[in-house]
Design a protein around this motif. Sequence first.
Motif, PDB file in Angstrom:
ATOM      1  N   ASP A  65      10.335   1.561  -6.263  1.00 21.29           N
ATOM      2  CA  ASP A  65      10.296   1.620  -4.802  1.00 21.29           C
ATOM      3  C   ASP A  65      11.649   1.250  -4.200  1.00 21.29           C
ATOM      4  O   ASP A  65      12.083   1.835  -3.190  1.00 21.29           O
ATOM      5  N   GLU A 109      13.790   3.571  -1.811  1.00 14.73           N
ATOM      6  CA  GLU A 109      14.165   3.094  -0.480  1.00 14.73           C
ATOM      7  C   GLU A 109      15.642   3.341  -0.206  1.00 14.73           C
ATOM      8  O   GLU A 109      16.029   3.710   0.909  1.00 14.73           O
ATOM      9  N   ALA A 157      16.223   6.899   0.902  1.00 10.94           N
ATOM     10  CA  ALA A 157      15.399   7.379   2.015  1.00 10.94           C
ATOM     11  C   ALA A 157      16.187   8.222   3.010  1.00 10.94           C
ATOM     12  O   ALA A 157      15.629   9.106   3.669  1.00 10.94           O
ATOM     13  N   ASP A 158      17.481   7.952   3.161  1.00 13.85           N
ATOM     14  CA  ASP A 158      18.282   8.676   4.145  1.00 13.85           C
ATOM     15  C   ASP A 158      18.915   9.949   3.590  1.00 13.85           C
ATOM     16  O   ASP A 158      19.714  10.594   4.281  1.00 13.85           O
ATOM     17  N   SER A 217      13.365  10.599   5.156  1.00 15.93           N
ATOM     18  CA  SER A 217      12.738   9.511   5.896  1.00 15.93           C
ATOM     19  C   SER A 217      12.027  10.004   7.153  1.00 15.93           C
ATOM     20  O   SER A 217      11.189   9.303   7.721  1.00 15.93           O
ATOM     21  N   GLU A 218      12.359  11.206   7.576  1.00 12.45           N
ATOM     22  CA  GLU A 218      11.749  11.769   8.777  1.00 12.45           C
ATOM     23  C   GLU A 218      10.236  11.924   8.626  1.00 12.45           C
ATOM     24  O   GLU A 218       9.499  11.907   9.611  1.00 12.45           O
ATOM     25  N   GLU A 223       8.243   9.931   6.833  1.00 13.62           N
ATOM     26  CA  GLU A 223       7.529   8.689   6.579  1.00 13.62           C
ATOM     27  C   GLU A 223       6.528   8.408   7.704  1.00 13.62           C
ATOM     28  O   GLU A 223       6.861   8.508   8.885  1.00 13.62           O
ATOM     29  N   GLY A 224       5.320   8.086   7.339  1.00  9.71           N
ATOM     30  CA  GLY A 224       4.297   7.773   8.324  1.00  9.71           C
ATOM     31  C   GLY A 224       3.682   8.984   8.992  1.00  9.71           C
ATOM     32  O   GLY A 224       2.904   8.829   9.947  1.00  9.71           O
ATOM     33  N   GLU A 266       1.855  11.288   7.298  1.00  7.78           N
ATOM     34  CA  GLU A 266       0.864  11.863   6.395  1.00  7.78           C
ATOM     35  C   GLU A 266      -0.340  12.428   7.141  1.00  7.78           C
ATOM     36  O   GLU A 266      -0.777  13.571   6.887  1.00  7.78           O
TER      37      GLU A 266
END
Length: 407
Positions: free
Chosen positions: A286, A290, A293-294, A379-380, A382-383, A385
């Motif tokens: 992870d 991380e 992520a960018d 990262s765009e 993320e969250g 889903e």
Amino acid sequence: MTKLSRLSLAAILMATTSQAALALEATDFADRLVETSKLMGVSFAYGSATAEGDTVTITDFVISTPGQDDIEVPGDVVFTGVAETDDGGFSAERASIADFEYTDEDEGFSVSFVDIAAEGIILPADAGIDAVIEIGFNLYDRISAGPLTVSDETGTELFAIDLMEITMEEPTADGGLSSAYQVTGIRGDLSAIEEPEAQDVIEAFGLSQLNASMSGAGTWWPETGEGEVSDISFAVQDLGSLSLDFAVAGYTEEIYRELMKVNLKMAEMAEADIEIDEDQMMEMSDAMLEKMADLKLVGGAVRYDDDSLFMKVLDFIGAEQGVDGETFKAGLQFMVPMALAEVENEAFKSMVTSAVNTFIADPQNFTISVEPGEPVAFSEFEGMEAEIEADPFILVDRLNVQITANQ
């Protein structure tokens, strides 16, 4: 003391000093190898290192990786053409280990793995994290191994690989660092599989003798953070091939160094014989994700090239329904618009229908690609889903998904 005695004493002192220097240099070389390899996430240990001319032999070589059992390298690891570099590092023309031969009489099989070697080895004077990019891409020119052969008790070949190879290329004029790999001559005798259902599939697809290959290449430009992976492919003779390529942005030198710091930590834990459980391994994974992520996706594609597999699939499925492959193929073309009936995006529906029916009519190749107008950060998403699950076409539009056939 006579003149002869003085000469004899001098010769003894020179020989003793020379042997001590060789032993010291061999140990220095081995220790430098251990330190450098930690940056790649691998911990090495050894019993002794000796030198004879420009050949260094390391005994009792053990490879340790976190969460895995230690690997004891059979025989010695022999480095030839060893020399000290101008900056205090070391170079070696070649490293090799003894051929691996194993027979399990109870299970009735033998394994042979030969010609395992590395070439063009460079060990830096200082294996520090600041120089990790230069170290990582100059550590070796080529690693190769094979043939690998698995055979039964009669000596009949069951599985084999002719060659496994990784190569590092010279930096390009624009600063690109490139590497490539290939696995050639993958063969398998699937006729030895006894299960009746498996044999039905093997016979239908003509797979009694499997012949395959794998390859790929990539280039990274550290100064710009751009990277590309080109033509990662897996091909099965007389069936088809699958290939992948993509490009990213934002893979900076800083990110690379941070990832190598994780590698170093893992190697140090393995060296200290610290047990790592699945949760800790997940935490490290992870942490690496991380840091990435960018990264931004510039574009990419997955392509399938057919070499008879498609019609063999249709023949197999059609036979189960009591029709031949051509009849099933004709019905399949009518099913495509029905399968897409609930898709509201008319442009996408038309594109998919056209591409799929083109491929069905004349199965040559099929490509799914993403061509965003500008690079998209991972990262765009993320969250997102739940949002994507509710409307998958968010991805289709954002990534500008394109589907084509026979191009």
